[in-house]
Design a protein around this motif. Sequence first.
Motif, PDB file in Angstrom:
ATOM      1  N   ASP A 139       0.800  -1.228   0.000  1.00  0.00           N
ATOM      2  CA  ASP A 139       0.000   0.000   0.000  1.00  0.00           C
ATOM      3  C   ASP A 139       0.835   1.282   0.000  1.00  0.00           C
ATOM      4  N   ILE A 140       2.138   1.165   0.175  1.00  0.00           N
ATOM      5  CA  ILE A 140       2.962   2.365   0.347  1.00  0.00           C
ATOM      6  C   ILE A 140       2.877   3.303  -0.849  1.00  0.00           C
ATOM      7  N   SER A 141       3.023   2.789  -2.052  1.00  0.00           N
ATOM      8  CA  SER A 141       2.987   3.683  -3.214  1.00  0.00           C
ATOM      9  C   SER A 141       1.596   4.294  -3.398  1.00  0.00           C
ATOM     10  N   LEU A 142       0.551   3.550  -3.066  1.00  0.00           N
ATOM     11  CA  LEU A 142      -0.807   4.103  -3.144  1.00  0.00           C
ATOM     12  C   LEU A 142      -0.986   5.226  -2.132  1.00  0.00           C
ATOM     13  N   LEU A 143      -0.477   5.024  -0.930  1.00  0.00           N
ATOM     14  CA  LEU A 143      -0.575   6.045   0.108  1.00  0.00           C
ATOM     15  C   LEU A 143       0.174   7.308  -0.301  1.00  0.00           C
ATOM     16  N   VAL A 144       1.384   7.137  -0.815  1.00  0.00           N
ATOM     17  CA  VAL A 144       2.168   8.295  -1.285  1.00  0.00           C
ATOM     18  C   VAL A 144       1.398   9.042  -2.370  1.00  0.00           C
ATOM     19  N   ASP A 145       0.803   8.303  -3.315  1.00  0.00           N
ATOM     20  CA  ASP A 145       0.013   8.940  -4.369  1.00  0.00           C
ATOM     21  C   ASP A 145      -1.170   9.715  -3.791  1.00  0.00           C
ATOM     22  N   ASP A 146      -1.841   9.135  -2.789  1.00  0.00           N
ATOM     23  CA  ASP A 146      -2.975   9.823  -2.157  1.00  0.00           C
ATOM     24  C   ASP A 146      -2.520  11.103  -1.455  1.00  0.00           C
TER      25      ASP A 146
END
Length: 102
Positions: free
Chosen positions: A67-74
């Motif tokens: 989920d890290i890259s999704l969180l950064v994108d958010d």
Amino acid sequence: MKIKSGVQVGGIQPEMVLALMVAGPILEDYGQDLVITSCTDSQHSKNSRHYIGYGLDLRSRDVQTSDISLLVDDLKLALGSEYYVAFETHHFHIQFNGSPRV
């Protein structure tokens, strides 16, 4: 919101307080409490914006790796183009790169 023991928040700029307000609910959506692990303290690169109150680090250990890259994108989407957001090994780094309002 929690502040890790030893973190110095003196000198943090208003733009970073706004970033914390925006980041908190996003981190919670991914199962991570908002924990500040560095503000104007610690050792950073020579020209780090941490030292002038425009950079901060947030805990990442409870976020699933997938989920890290999704969180950064958010975070990037929510904070907008004046902020730089990155995952740096063991934490999320957020800094304000825009022009301070006078």
